[in-house]
Design an enzyme around this catalytic site. Structure first.
Site, short mmCIF file in Angstrom:
data_model
loop_
_atom_site.label_atom_id
_atom_site.label_comp_id
_atom_site.label_asym_id
_atom_site.label_seq_id
_atom_site.Cartn_x
_atom_site.Cartn_y
_atom_site.Cartn_z
N PRO A 137 -1.08 -0.09 -12.28
CA PRO A 137 -2.47 -0.40 -11.91
C PRO A 137 -2.75 -1.90 -11.90
CG PRO A 137 -2.40 1.45 -13.43
CD PRO A 137 -0.99 0.95 -13.33
N ALA A 139 -0.28 -4.29 -11.79
CA ALA A 139 0.93 -5.02 -11.36
C ALA A 139 1.39 -4.52 -10.00
CB ALA A 139 2.03 -4.83 -12.40
N THR A 168 5.83 6.97 -4.36
CA THR A 168 6.24 7.86 -3.28
C THR A 168 7.29 8.84 -3.80
OG1 THR A 168 5.81 6.13 -1.68
CG2 THR A 168 7.23 7.93 -0.95
N ASP A 250 15.98 -6.62 -0.07
CA ASP A 250 16.03 -7.12 1.30
C ASP A 250 16.43 -6.01 2.28
OD1 ASP A 250 15.28 -9.71 0.59
OD2 ASP A 250 17.33 -10.20 0.02
N LEU A 251 17.41 -5.20 1.86
CA LEU A 251 17.85 -4.12 2.75
C LEU A 251 16.74 -3.07 2.89
CD1 LEU A 251 21.59 -3.68 1.69
CD2 LEU A 251 20.60 -5.19 3.40
N GLU A 252 15.98 -2.84 1.79
CA GLU A 252 14.87 -1.89 1.88
C GLU A 252 13.86 -2.36 2.93
OE1 GLU A 252 15.42 -1.32 -2.84
OE2 GLU A 252 13.46 -2.01 -2.18
N GLY A 355 -8.46 6.93 24.52
CA GLY A 355 -9.92 7.02 24.52
C GLY A 355 -10.42 7.80 23.32
N GLY A 356 -11.48 8.61 23.53
CA GLY A 356 -12.09 9.36 22.43
C GLY A 356 -11.10 10.30 21.75
C1 LIG Z 1 1.27 4.92 0.00
C2 LIG Z 1 1.94 3.94 -0.92
C3 LIG Z 1 3.23 4.19 -1.36
C4 LIG Z 1 3.83 3.33 -2.28
N1 LIG Z 1 5.07 3.65 -2.79
C5 LIG Z 1 5.53 2.96 -3.89
C6 LIG Z 1 6.68 3.42 -4.61
O1 LIG Z 1 7.32 4.40 -4.22
N2 LIG Z 1 7.05 2.76 -5.73
C7 LIG Z 1 6.38 1.66 -6.18
O2 LIG Z 1 6.76 1.10 -7.20
N3 LIG Z 1 5.29 1.17 -5.49
C8 LIG Z 1 4.85 1.81 -4.37
N4 LIG Z 1 3.73 1.36 -3.69
C9 LIG Z 1 3.05 0.16 -4.16
C10 LIG Z 1 3.10 -1.01 -3.19
O3 LIG Z 1 4.36 -1.61 -3.21
C11 LIG Z 1 1.95 -1.95 -3.59
O4 LIG Z 1 0.75 -1.30 -3.20
C12 LIG Z 1 2.06 -3.29 -2.93
O5 LIG Z 1 3.14 -4.02 -3.44
C13 LIG Z 1 0.76 -4.14 -3.14
O6 LIG Z 1 0.34 -4.11 -4.45
P1 LIG Z 1 -1.21 -3.79 -4.76
O7 LIG Z 1 -1.54 -2.54 -4.04
O8 LIG Z 1 -1.39 -3.79 -6.22
O9 LIG Z 1 -2.02 -4.96 -4.10
P2 LIG Z 1 -2.34 -6.38 -4.75
O10 LIG Z 1 -1.10 -7.03 -5.23
O11 LIG Z 1 -3.47 -6.23 -5.73
O12 LIG Z 1 -2.86 -7.18 -3.49
C14 LIG Z 1 -4.20 -7.13 -3.00
C15 LIG Z 1 -4.34 -8.18 -1.90
O13 LIG Z 1 -4.10 -9.51 -2.44
C16 LIG Z 1 -3.05 -10.13 -1.72
N5 LIG Z 1 -2.25 -10.98 -2.61
C17 LIG Z 1 -1.72 -10.64 -3.80
N6 LIG Z 1 -1.03 -11.69 -4.31
C18 LIG Z 1 -1.13 -12.69 -3.41
C19 LIG Z 1 -0.68 -14.05 -3.37
N7 LIG Z 1 0.08 -14.57 -4.32
N8 LIG Z 1 -1.02 -14.80 -2.29
C20 LIG Z 1 -1.76 -14.29 -1.29
N9 LIG Z 1 -2.24 -13.03 -1.28
C21 LIG Z 1 -1.93 -12.24 -2.33
C22 LIG Z 1 -2.20 -8.98 -1.15
O14 LIG Z 1 -1.43 -9.39 -0.05
C23 LIG Z 1 -3.31 -7.99 -0.78
O15 LIG Z 1 -3.87 -8.35 0.45
C24 LIG Z 1 3.15 2.16 -2.72
C25 LIG Z 1 1.86 1.89 -2.22
C26 LIG Z 1 1.25 2.76 -1.34
C27 LIG Z 1 -0.15 2.47 -0.87
#
Ligand SMILES: Cc1cc2nc3c(=O)[nH]c(=O)nc-3n(C[C@H](O)[C@H](O)[C@H](O)COP(=O)(O)OP(=O)(O)OC[C@H]3O[C@@H](n4cnc5c(N)ncnc54)[C@H](O)[C@@H]3O)c2cc1C
Length: 396
Positions: A137, A139, A168, A250-252, A355-356
């Site tokens: 939440p 991080a 996921t 990187d590969l991911e 369209g719609g």
């Molecule tokens: C459907 C879905 C599936 C996912 N699957 C997985 C998974 O399987 N395992 C897993 O561990 N995670 C998973 N994730 C998590 C995903 O990797 C994170 O949502 C993503 O890394 C962004 O983190 P956050 O959502 O906390 O956004 P935040 O880090 O809070 O970012 C919010 C905004 O601030 C911007 N921001 C943050 N830091 C900076 C910076 N330094 N400079 C400029 N802008 C910045 C971001 O770009 C974004 O626009 C998933 C997320 C989703 C929505």
């Protein structure tokens, strides 16, 4: 189906083996996965037969050596599998990426032979589904620096406590690659990776998350409450979890970009089909130059994305896992950034052409649009991707 021009496969730099993977997977995914799309999206339903079916076909554990039950293919092949699957069912493409790239490959390249023997064969035949538990939440983009989940040694176990968000495959997985702080005082250098069986006491799915797109892909909030994980389930070295994360990142990202090629291809096919069937002002809308322009733009952007993706995948194809930093990180971040930008422009045009009807929930083009947005967020947001690229070009 669409016209020959729209469906003809450009085989840039692909050998016969790679071509036949795309052809076989496209046939299979269209036949088996495409019909599942609507129910998966409507009901947030996961069909359990998906992973075993991919395993049976021989395309799970793509880059896993054959002696461990995998397909023994190269990285390029595994990316083409993602391209073909995501084209016909983006949610299954995402589930496959999480299973294979985010979990399986990191276990394969970092775990002990005993752990590999326990998980890798089952993950390669689809009887074990994997997920990655990194995000929390508090991080997200700063997943490593802000991590709060802890793992405290207690005899021959580690006791894990914390919350993992947006995971996921979380609700359907048997194993989760969890990252937790073993030495919180060392910050990001005190993180360890664990292969955690999801049926252990204290491993709880707190909620299945409701999403705007990719709704068939199952997403969980996971709570770890005094979850006791055997010491032998450490993946890599204690306090060296960053190395495990980085070994495949990187590969991911390149794999994610390949998914987006498939989705752009589908946006083009749907647009061509619709433009050739819908009539207004007594003519097919494909006769109108504005519509023609949007179709041409989808095609041109998709093909330029394909060239960039195939180029970068060819560059990294023979690198060892963990071998990928610096220049490769920049190229991987660039390809996934570009893919996300191109995909959203393409699906936006595709909805416009419809369209719609494109705005209606159950239309495939609408699902494609909703699914696409995630791919600018997951595996590092667009902003994080830009930061990586700029850091490599400009220095810190
Ligand atoms: C459907 C879905 C599936 C996912 N699957 C997985 C998974 O399987 N395992 C897993 O561990 N995670 C998973 N994730 C998590 C995903 O990797 C994170 O949502 C993503 O890394 C962004 O983190 P956050 O959502 O906390 O956004 P935040 O880090 O809070 O970012 C919010 C905004 O601030 C911007 N921001 C943050 N830091 C900076 C910076 N330094 N400079 C400029 N802008 C910045 C971001 O770009 C974004 O626009 C998933 C997320 C989703 C929505």
């Amino acid at each position: 189906m669409s016209s020959t021009a729209a469906s003809a496969q450009p085989w840039f730099a692909l050998g016969d083996d790679h071509k036949s993977i795309v052809e076989q997977l496209e046939r299979f995914a269209k036949d088996r996965f495409w019909p599942l799309q609507e129910k998966m999206d409507d009901e947030e339903w996961w069909p359990e037969e998906v992973f075993p079916a991919l395993g049976e076909l021989g395309y799970l554990g793509c880059t896993v050596p054959e002696e461990l039950g995998g397909a023994g293919l190269d990285f390029f092949s595994s990316a083409l599998v993602l391209q073909a699957v995501a084209k016909w069912n983006p949610s299954i493409g995402l589930a496959l990426l999480a299973h294979e790239n985010l979990c399986l490959n990191n276990i394969l390249h970092n775990a002990t032979p005993e752990l590999c023997a326990r998980y890798v064969p089952g993950m390669s035949n689809g009887t074990i589904v994997g997920c990655l538990g990194l995000t929390e939440p508090g991080a997200g983009s700063d997943a490593l620096g802000s991590m709060r989940t802890t793992a405290k040694r207690d005899g021959d176990h580690y006791v894990l406590n914390g919350t993992k968000l947006y995971i996921t495959n979380g609700p359907i997985a048997q194993v989760c690659l969890v990252y937790a702080k073993t030495s919180p005082e060392k910050g990001a250098h005190g993180i360890t990776a664990f292969a955690v069986d999801t049926d252990l006491p204290g491993f709880e799915i707190a909620q299945k998350m409701k999403k705007m797109g990719m709704r068939g892909s199952q997403t969980a909030e996971i709570v770890l409450r005094d979850c006791r994980v055997p010491v032998e389930n450490v993946v890599g070295e204690v306090d060296r979890g960053v190395k495990v994360v980085m070994s495949g990142l990187d590969l991911e990202r390149i794999g994610l970009a390949f998914m987006m090629i498939g989705m752009c291809e589908r946006a083009l096919e749907l647009s061509v089909d619709y433009a050739k069937s819908r009539e207004q002002f007594g003519e097919k809308i494909s006769q109108f130059q504005f519509v023609q322009g949007m179709v041409a733009d989808i095609y041109a952007e998709t093909e330029s994305l394909r060239s960039f993706c195939y180029q970068v995948a060819a560059e990294v194809n023979h690198l060892e896992a963990g071998d990928v930093r610096g220049e490769v990180s920049k190229r991987a971040a660039a390809v996934v950034l570009q893919a996300g930008l191109v995909l959203m422009r393409c699906v936006d045009r595709a909805v416009q052409i419809h369209g719609g009807s494109g705005y209606i929930w159950e239309m495939e083009v609408n699902r494609l649009y909703r699914a696409g947005k995630l791919l600018q967020i997951g595996a590092g947001t667009n902003e994080v991707r830009r930061i990586i690229i700029a850091r490599e070009i400009l220095g810190r």
